[in-house]
Design a protein around this motif. Structure first.
Motif, PDB file in Angstrom:
ATOM      1  N   SER A  60      -7.088  -2.279   2.131  1.00 20.15           N
ATOM      2  CA  SER A  60      -7.587  -3.269   2.714  1.00 20.15           C
ATOM      3  C   SER A  60      -6.832  -4.130   3.729  1.00 20.15           C
ATOM      4  O   SER A  60      -5.889  -4.491   3.737  1.00 20.15           O
ATOM      5  N   GLY A  61      -7.437  -3.919   4.984  1.00 24.51           N
ATOM      6  CA  GLY A  61      -6.499  -4.706   6.146  1.00 24.51           C
ATOM      7  C   GLY A  61      -5.466  -3.851   6.240  1.00 24.51           C
ATOM      8  O   GLY A  61      -4.931  -2.733   6.279  1.00 24.51           O
ATOM      9  N   ALA A  62      -4.373  -4.892   6.348  1.00 26.83           N
ATOM     10  CA  ALA A  62      -2.869  -4.233   6.363  1.00 26.83           C
ATOM     11  C   ALA A  62      -2.420  -4.267   5.103  1.00 26.83           C
ATOM     12  O   ALA A  62      -0.907  -3.873   4.881  1.00 26.83           O
ATOM     13  N   GLY A  63      -3.123  -4.306   4.062  1.00 25.94           N
ATOM     14  CA  GLY A  63      -2.460  -4.169   2.821  1.00 25.94           C
ATOM     15  C   GLY A  63      -2.054  -5.431   2.171  1.00 25.94           C
ATOM     16  O   GLY A  63      -1.866  -6.540   2.855  1.00 25.94           O
ATOM     17  N   PRO A  64      -1.430  -5.519   0.955  1.00 29.25           N
ATOM     18  CA  PRO A  64      -1.410  -4.075  -0.102  1.00 29.25           C
ATOM     19  C   PRO A  64      -2.737  -3.830  -0.931  1.00 29.25           C
ATOM     20  O   PRO A  64      -2.465  -3.256  -1.914  1.00 29.25           O
TER      21      PRO A  64
END
Length: 320
Positions: free
Chosen positions: A276-280
């Motif tokens: 999701s996106g840049a995480g985590p």
């Protein structure tokens, strides 16, 4: 609650325009979001049914700011808070001023987990300001202003428009213009997120990305992003293939070990899981609930599993 004294109408918005009356108030709900959805790096985003609630009230002078829930005691409670900046930017864009404001943020969106908390803060502040101005700003203007805070439009546009968005950036001699459109989504599609206790820095994980990628990988992602539009709109049976990626997730894997393991585990079970996106956080898109054994394993390992609908955009829920 933090109190910051200020010199008057110049503190918030435009001192040369209409001044809002003391006591005017608005409450908004703003959804979380997930970006990329696998292949749509910096282009695809989805609004998720997890909400921050922001109430802004015009007061006689200065700034009063209170944060509860996620981020309480960790984020600043002064004029540097992102919601406060966004409220001021929204009022300024509308040519309206306020002698002072009280801002109460009740946060449910986890911070630094890849669920768009900063975009939600910017969008929430802007939509609240727009509510105080009785809708002076268009949706396109809200997308532009929120994306300027973020530096890219995927999360911000999702929180403004709701649903799944396709976003892009136009650069010219006049500056940068952020654009987005909402697409129709098959109503059977739902989202599940697995949220770990640890946080992640977008700047850090973005720094792991290479300056260039092989042409083959770029072509691969272009095909998967195109397929993603079809899968989301009317063919959810193709979500697993549509969420494949070669542009960013493998490069970020060394900094997201647990996330990468869970994405692989879920995909091995035929579930369309991505970072999701840049995480985590891990995002799963599908038409059913997460299998019970996987949910139990994730929870034993300390992950919070949330079943979330695909949400509409930020909205005013109360005004006076």
């Amino acid at each position: 609650m933090s109190d910051v004294d200020g010199p008057g109408p110049e503190v918030f918005g435009s001192s040369g325009g209409r001044i809002l009356p003391v006591g005017k108030t608005v409450t908004v709900e703003v959804p979380a979001s997930s970006a990329n959805l696998g292949p749509g790096f910096d282009a695809l985003g989805v609004a998720l049914g997890l909400y921050d609630t922001i109430t802004v009230t015009v007061i006689e002078a200065g700034l009063q700011l209170e944060v509860s829930g996620e981020g309480a005691g960790e984020v600043p409670e002064d004029a540097s808070h992102l919601v406060a900046k966004a409220v001021e930017a929204g009022l300024r864009a509308g040519g309206v001023g306020a002698p002072g404001v009280r801002i109460a943020c009740r946060n449910a969106i986890p911070h630094s987990r890849g669920l768009g908390s900063s975009a939600s803060a910017a969008v929430g502040g802007l939509v609240a300001a727009n509510g105080l101005m009785d809708g002076a700003l268009s949706t396109d203007h809200l997308v532009q202003l929120a994306s300027e805070f973020e530096g890219h439009p995927d999360n911000a546009a999702a929180s403004v428009l709701g649903g799944v968005v396709v976003s892009w950036t136009e650069r010219s001699g006049d500056g940068v213009r952020y654009r987005a459109v909402r697409m129709e989504v098959d109503p059977s599609i739902v989202a599940t997120v697995l949220v770990p206790s640890e946080t992640s820095s977008t700047a850090q994980t973005r720094g792991l990305l290479p300056a260039s990628v092989p042409h083959e990988d770029a072509a691969f992602n272009a095909s998967r992003a195109a397929l993603m539009s079809v899968a989301l709109a009317s063919h959810p049976e193709h979500l697993l293939a549509a969420t494949e990626d070669r542009l960013h997730q493998s490069y970020r894997a060394p900094a997201l070990v647990g996330t990468t393991e869970w994405v692989a585990r879920l995909r091995d079970r035929g579930l369309a899981a991505t970072v999701s996106g840049a995480g985590p956080t891990v995002l799963v898109l599908g038409t059913g609930a997460l299998p019970a054994d996987l949910r139990e394993l994730a929870e034993r390992q300390g992950w919070t599993v949330l079943d979330l609908g695909i949400a509409d955009g930020a909205r005013v829920v109360d005004a006076g």
